[in-house]
Design a protein around this motif. Structure first.
Motif, PDB file in Angstrom:
ATOM      1  N   ILE A 211       5.638  11.075 -59.928  1.00 42.96           N
ATOM      2  CA  ILE A 211       6.684  10.493 -60.046  1.00 42.96           C
ATOM      3  C   ILE A 211       7.312   9.878 -58.723  1.00 42.96           C
ATOM      4  CG2 ILE A 211       9.401  10.812 -60.522  1.00 42.96           C
ATOM      5  CD1 ILE A 211       8.651  13.022 -62.593  1.00 42.96           C
ATOM      6  N   GLN A 212       7.044  10.574 -57.746  1.00 45.59           N
ATOM      7  CA  GLN A 212       7.292  10.152 -56.497  1.00 45.59           C
ATOM      8  C   GLN A 212       6.527   8.774 -56.038  1.00 45.59           C
ATOM      9  OE1 GLN A 212       7.441  11.973 -52.531  1.00 45.59           O
ATOM     10  NE2 GLN A 212       5.084  12.172 -52.633  1.00 45.59           N
ATOM     11  N   TYR A 213       5.249   8.883 -56.367  1.00 50.59           N
ATOM     12  CA  TYR A 213       4.386   7.502 -56.052  1.00 50.59           C
ATOM     13  C   TYR A 213       4.650   6.505 -57.203  1.00 50.59           C
ATOM     14  CZ  TYR A 213       1.871  10.732 -52.909  1.00 50.59           C
ATOM     15  OH  TYR A 213       1.777  11.303 -51.865  1.00 50.59           O
ATOM     16  N   THR A 214       4.934   6.663 -58.285  1.00 52.83           N
ATOM     17  CA  THR A 214       5.269   5.662 -59.147  1.00 52.83           C
ATOM     18  C   THR A 214       6.634   5.263 -59.180  1.00 52.83           C
ATOM     19  OG1 THR A 214       4.007   6.903 -61.033  1.00 52.83           O
ATOM     20  CG2 THR A 214       5.414   5.057 -61.850  1.00 52.83           C
ATOM     21  N   LEU A 215       7.516   5.968 -58.869  1.00 50.48           N
ATOM     22  CA  LEU A 215       8.912   5.346 -58.867  1.00 50.48           C
ATOM     23  C   LEU A 215       9.413   4.842 -57.255  1.00 50.48           C
ATOM     24  CD1 LEU A 215      11.098   7.514 -61.142  1.00 50.48           C
ATOM     25  CD2 LEU A 215       9.512   5.171 -61.661  1.00 50.48           C
ATOM     26  N   ALA A 216       8.311   5.068 -56.278  1.00 46.93           N
ATOM     27  CA  ALA A 216       8.568   5.062 -54.845  1.00 46.93           C
ATOM     28  C   ALA A 216       9.918   5.675 -54.515  1.00 46.93           C
ATOM     29  CB  ALA A 216       8.624   3.453 -54.588  1.00 46.93           C
ATOM     30  N   ILE A 217       9.749   7.078 -54.626  1.00 46.90           N
ATOM     31  CA  ILE A 217      11.082   7.859 -54.078  1.00 46.90           C
ATOM     32  C   ILE A 217      10.458   9.102 -53.306  1.00 46.90           C
ATOM     33  CG2 ILE A 217      13.275   8.625 -55.117  1.00 46.90           C
ATOM     34  CD1 ILE A 217      12.167   8.764 -57.896  1.00 46.90           C
ATOM     35  N   ASP A 218      10.715   9.229 -52.254  1.00 45.38           N
ATOM     36  CA  ASP A 218      10.391  10.339 -51.352  1.00 45.38           C
ATOM     37  C   ASP A 218      10.886  11.663 -52.147  1.00 45.38           C
ATOM     38  OD1 ASP A 218       9.636  12.362 -49.773  1.00 45.38           O
ATOM     39  OD2 ASP A 218      10.394  11.128 -47.825  1.00 45.38           O
ATOM     40  N   ARG A 219       9.870  12.427 -52.520  1.00 42.81           N
ATOM     41  CA  ARG A 219      10.400  13.736 -53.399  1.00 42.81           C
ATOM     42  C   ARG A 219      11.275  14.642 -52.565  1.00 42.81           C
ATOM     43  NH1 ARG A 219       4.811  16.965 -54.571  1.00 42.81           N
ATOM     44  NH2 ARG A 219       5.895  18.859 -54.546  1.00 42.81           N
ATOM     45  N   ILE A 220      11.123  14.479 -51.104  1.00 47.08           N
ATOM     46  CA  ILE A 220      12.102  15.393 -50.481  1.00 47.08           C
ATOM     47  C   ILE A 220      13.450  14.689 -49.585  1.00 47.08           C
ATOM     48  CG2 ILE A 220      10.533  17.102 -49.935  1.00 47.08           C
ATOM     49  CD1 ILE A 220       9.753  16.068 -47.270  1.00 47.08           C
ATOM     50  N   ASP A 221      13.480  13.607 -50.133  1.00 45.81           N
ATOM     51  CA  ASP A 221      14.866  12.689 -49.588  1.00 45.81           C
ATOM     52  C   ASP A 221      16.141  12.674 -50.627  1.00 45.81           C
ATOM     53  OD1 ASP A 221      16.544  10.916 -48.722  1.00 45.81           O
ATOM     54  OD2 ASP A 221      15.190   9.270 -48.015  1.00 45.81           O
ATOM     55  N   ASP A 222      16.959  13.512 -50.085  1.00 47.18           N
ATOM     56  CA  ASP A 222      18.142  13.763 -51.015  1.00 47.18           C
ATOM     57  C   ASP A 222      18.740  12.576 -51.499  1.00 47.18           C
ATOM     58  OD1 ASP A 222      17.643  16.347 -51.074  1.00 47.18           O
ATOM     59  OD2 ASP A 222      19.050  16.858 -49.682  1.00 47.18           O
ATOM     60  N   GLU A 223      18.763  11.594 -50.549  1.00 48.13           N
ATOM     61  CA  GLU A 223      19.483  10.219 -50.661  1.00 48.13           C
ATOM     62  C   GLU A 223      19.016   9.646 -51.832  1.00 48.13           C
ATOM     63  OE1 GLU A 223      21.803   8.637 -47.436  1.00 48.13           O
ATOM     64  OE2 GLU A 223      19.839   8.972 -46.416  1.00 48.13           O
ATOM     65  N   VAL A 224      17.613   9.712 -52.378  1.00 47.66           N
ATOM     66  CA  VAL A 224      17.209   9.123 -53.468  1.00 47.66           C
ATOM     67  C   VAL A 224      16.858   9.670 -54.709  1.00 47.66           C
ATOM     68  CG1 VAL A 224      16.364   7.158 -52.070  1.00 47.66           C
ATOM     69  CG2 VAL A 224      14.962   8.955 -52.414  1.00 47.66           C
ATOM     70  N   ASN A 225      17.283  11.129 -54.620  1.00 47.31           N
ATOM     71  CA  ASN A 225      16.795  11.849 -55.499  1.00 47.31           C
ATOM     72  C   ASN A 225      17.478  11.564 -56.904  1.00 47.31           C
ATOM     73  OD1 ASN A 225      19.014  13.338 -55.584  1.00 47.31           O
ATOM     74  ND2 ASN A 225      18.047  15.198 -54.738  1.00 47.31           N
ATOM     75  N   TYR A 226      18.572  10.734 -56.949  1.00 53.01           N
ATOM     76  CA  TYR A 226      19.374  10.327 -58.419  1.00 53.01           C
ATOM     77  C   TYR A 226      18.127   9.329 -59.059  1.00 53.01           C
ATOM     78  CZ  TYR A 226      20.108   5.721 -56.080  1.00 53.01           C
ATOM     79  OH  TYR A 226      19.802   4.625 -55.428  1.00 53.01           O
TER      80      TYR A 226
END
Ligand code: PEP
Ligand code: MG
Length: 287
Positions: A211-226
C-alpha cells in the motif's frame, strides 16, 4: 465476555459457510510469541520477523546467537515456521536510527531488506547459515522481503547453494528442502507475480508495504495516513493479480500484512480468492 466467546472458536475449523477451507497463520517478532500462536491454534507461523533480534542493541548478533534463537523458535513449534530474512533499513534501523546520515534522502526506496542483504554479505551469509542450521530442529520455511526483480532471487539461490555446500562440508545437519518463498510488497513484483511464482515455492502479500509503495504514502508519516486505504481499487486489483498468478502456477499465496488481520477486510479478501491469512495471533479468532 467477548474474548470468552471467541475462545470457543479456538478448536473450530476455519471453513467458510460455503465450505471453503481457509488457513490462518500468525505473525511473530519474538520467540516467546510462538507459544501464543500455538495456543490460538494457528496452522503455523506465516511471518517471523527476524530483524527484531538485530534492533535496539549495540552489537549485531553473530551466527551462533542467531542459530540459537532460530532453533528455539523452530523447536517451540510443531507446525511450519516461515522465517523471513532480514528486513532492515528504512523504518527498521539496527542502531535506533543513529546512522541517519547514511540513509539517503528516501530510505524506504533505498537499501533495505533483500537489497541490503545482497549488498552486505558479511551480514547476510551468517544469517542464512544460522537459518539453515536451525532448520535441523523443525519445519522451517524461508521468505524473502522486498523483492523487486527476479535477478535478486537468482543471487539468493546462488548464495543458498553456497551455504548448503559449506554446511555439508562441515558435517552440520540442515533441511535440504526448505521451501523458499517471496514477499510481494513492491508493485513491480505484484505486477510480475506470475514470473516470481515460477521461481518460488510460495508467495506472501505484504500489504503494509504494498500500500505504501502503490499509493506513494510513507507508512510512518501521520500527515498522509488518511490516504492509506487497503480498499483502494489499485490494491484490490494487485491482490487479485497475485492470487491468480499463484493459482495458475499452483503456488500457494498468503497475505501477511495488517490487512489480513482486520476482519473488516476478510470478506473481500476471500472474494478475491485468498485462502491463506497470516496475522497477529491476537486477531486470529476474530478473523
Ligand atoms: C508488510 O509489508 O505487509 C509486511 C508484512 O512486512 P513489514 O510490515 O514487516 O514491513
Ligand atoms: Mg514489508
Amino acid at each position: 465476555r467477548r474474548s470468552q466467546a471467541l475462545d470457543t472458536l479456538r478448536e473450530a475449523e476455519s471453513v467458510s459457510l460455503d465450505g471453503q477451507r481457509v488457513s490462518l497463520f500468525s505473525n511473530v517478532e519474538l520467540p516467546e510469541e510462538v507459544a501464543f500462536s500455538t495456543k490460538q491454534n494457528a496452522e503455523g507461523v506465516g511471518l517471523y520477523r527476524t530483524e527484531f533480534l538485530f534492533m535496539n542493541r549495540d552489537e549485531l548478533p553473530d551466527e551462533e546467537e542467531q542459530y540459537q534463537v532460530y532453533s528455539e523458535v523452530l523447536k517451540s513449534s510443531e507446525k511450519p515456521v516461515t522465517i523471513r530474512t532480514l528486513d532492515l533499513g528504512a523504518d527498521k534501523q539496527v542502531d535506533g536510527g543513529r546512522a541517519k546520515e547514511n540513509q539517503g534522502t528516501n530510505p524506504a526506496l533505498g537499501l533495505r531488506a533483500i537489497r541490503m542483504c545482497l549488498h552486505d554479505l558479511g551480514l547476510f551469509k551468517p544469517h542464512l547459515r544460522a537459518i539453515y542450521r536451525a532448520s535441523a530442529h523443525g519445519k522451517a520455511r524461508l521468505m524473502v522481503p522486498m523483492l523487486s526483480t527476479v535477478e535478486e532471487l537468482d543471487q539468493l539461490f546462488t548464495l543458498i547453494e553456497e551455504v548448503k555446500q559449506e554446511l555439508a562440508m562441515q558435517g552440520l545437519p540442515f533441511d535440504q528442502n526448505i521451501p523458499v518463498g517471496g514477499m510481494i510488497e513492491v508493485p513491480a513484483a505484484a505486477i510480475t507475480a506470475d514470473i516470481f511464482a515460477h521461481k518460488l515455492d510460495f508467495l506472501s502479500i505484504g500489504t503494509n508495504d504494498l500500500i505504501q509503495y502503490t499509493l506513494a504514502i510513507d507508512r510512518i508519516d501521520d500527515e498522509v495516513n488518511y490516504l492509506y486505504d487497503p480498499l483502494h481499487p489499485s490494491i484490490l486489483r494487485l491482490v487479485k493479480m497475485v492470487v491468480e498468478a499463484g493459482r495458475n502456477a499452483n503456488v500457494p499465496v498468503s497475505m501477511c500484512g495488517e490487512m489480513a488481520g482486520n476482519p473488516e477486510f476478510t470478506r473481500v479478501l476471500l472474494a478475491l480468492g485468498l485462502r491463506e491469512f497470516s496475522m497477529d495471533p491476537s486477531s486470529l479468532l476474530e478473523v
